[in-house]
Design an enzyme around this catalytic site. Structure first.
Site, short mmCIF file in Angstrom:
data_model
loop_
_atom_site.label_atom_id
_atom_site.label_comp_id
_atom_site.label_asym_id
_atom_site.label_seq_id
_atom_site.Cartn_x
_atom_site.Cartn_y
_atom_site.Cartn_z
CB SER A 11 -44.58 34.21 -87.25
OG SER A 11 -44.27 34.62 -85.94
CG ASP A 38 -43.59 32.02 -83.09
OD1 ASP A 38 -43.25 30.84 -83.27
OD2 ASP A 38 -43.57 32.88 -84.00
CG MET A 40 -40.97 32.52 -77.78
SD MET A 40 -39.84 33.75 -78.43
CE MET A 40 -40.10 33.55 -80.20
CG HIS A 69 -42.90 27.20 -82.84
ND1 HIS A 69 -42.00 28.03 -83.48
CD2 HIS A 69 -42.15 26.26 -82.21
CE1 HIS A 69 -40.77 27.61 -83.25
NE2 HIS A 69 -40.83 26.55 -82.48
CG MET A 140 -36.56 25.98 -85.05
SD MET A 140 -38.04 26.99 -85.28
CE MET A 140 -37.36 28.65 -85.19
N GLY A 179 -38.19 30.87 -89.86
CA GLY A 179 -37.08 31.76 -89.55
C GLY A 179 -36.41 32.31 -90.78
C1 DX5 Z 1 -38.59 32.40 -83.97
C2 DX5 Z 1 -40.07 32.12 -84.22
C3 DX5 Z 1 -40.51 32.49 -85.57
C4 DX5 Z 1 -40.36 33.95 -85.91
C5 DX5 Z 1 -40.05 34.05 -87.37
O1 DX5 Z 1 -38.18 31.78 -82.81
O2 DX5 Z 1 -40.35 30.75 -84.03
O3 DX5 Z 1 -41.81 32.00 -85.88
O4 DX5 Z 1 -41.49 34.72 -85.65
O5 DX5 Z 1 -39.82 35.38 -87.66
P1 DX5 Z 1 -39.11 35.84 -89.01
O6 DX5 Z 1 -39.96 35.33 -90.15
O7 DX5 Z 1 -39.11 37.31 -88.88
O8 DX5 Z 1 -37.74 35.23 -89.01
ZN ZN Z 2 -42.25 29.88 -84.80
#
Ligand code: DX5
Ligand code: ZN
Length: 230
Positions: A11, A38, A40, A69, A140, A179
């Site tokens: 990610s 990712d 957001m 995502h 998740m 995650g």
């Molecule tokens: C969280 C994201 C993940 C995040 C995972 O909302 O969707 O993709 O980057 O990060 P780590 O692997 O550090 O938990």
């Molecule tokens: Zn993600």
């Protein structure tokens, strides 16, 4: 159904954004399979990240699949923008769109693989009428919004149950997890039936990407019970 080959999807949320092109190039050279992207929106989740322009910028240098995502609400306009920017896989959260079917169809119509994302407390009944259409189910294992959180262990049981549903469907649906995935828990995650592993801080936070990817692959093989040549 034969197990799908494991996919490691770093990610870029944990990458150094000042050197993003170099970071994605390095992580793929280190043996990663996909890039997890990712998105957001400070609405569906309390954080704000990157848009389609950034995807467009890295697309020419990334030959591997880019897994978008979407943590946004609503989703359909973003599906159009990210598929046009070059996404290969697009996943979204079903509670963030009024018409899950329509959003899945839109992703497929735009030429990408559609998938649903279930939060830790989202019930599996969300999958009841879409198993013939999804290509990816993303579980998740933290609440979405931030990198670097701890893996929620109850998601392992959820993964086992989704694996059963995938087997019953007879379709080659990928089971992805996102995650808190680390070298030291990835083998039990693989043993629960997951084949696609997102990892942010476990890879981009470390000095030796190839070392982490190699260690993850060995642990995944151990969890799946594969025999590997060392
Ligand atoms: C969280 C994201 C993940 C995040 C995972 O909302 O969707 O993709 O980057 O990060 P780590 O692997 O550090 O938990
Ligand atoms: Zn993600």
């Amino acid at each position: 159904m034969p197990a799908l080959s494991p996919v490691i999807a770093p990610s870029i949320l944990s990458a150094d954004f000042a050197r993003l092109g170099e970071e994605v190039t390095n992580v793929l050279a280190a043996g990663a399979d996909w890039i997890h992207f990712d998105v957001m929106d400070n609405h569906y989740v309390p954080n704000l990240t990157i848009g389609p322009l950034v995807l467009q910028a890295i697309r020419p240098i990334v030959k591997a699949p880019i897994d978008v995502h979407l943590m946004v609400e609503p989703v359909d306009r973003m599906i159009e923008m990210f598929t046009e920017a070059g996404a290969d896989v697009v996943t979204f959260h079903p509670e963030a769109t009024p018409h899950v079917d329509r959003s899945l169809d839109l992703i497929a119509k735009k030429g990408a693989k559609p998938g649903l994302v279930l939060n830790p407390a989202t019930p599996l009944s969300m999958l009841d009428w879409v198993m013939d259409r999804v290509e990816v189910i993303l579980l998740m294992s933290v609440n979405p919004g931030f990198g670097g959180q701890s893996f929620l262990p109850h998601v392992l049981e959820k993964a086992r149950r989704v694996r059963e549903r995938i087997e019953a469907s007879g379709r080659a649906i990928r089971l992805e997890i996102d995650g808190g995935v680390k070298v030291d828990n990835i083998s039990e995650i693989a043993a629960a039936g997951v084949d696609t592993f997102v990892a942010g801080s476990a890879i981009f936070g470390k000095p030796d990407y190839a070392g982490v990817v190699r260690a993850m692959r060995a642990e995944i093989a151990r969890g799946r019970g594969d025999t590997v040549a060392i």
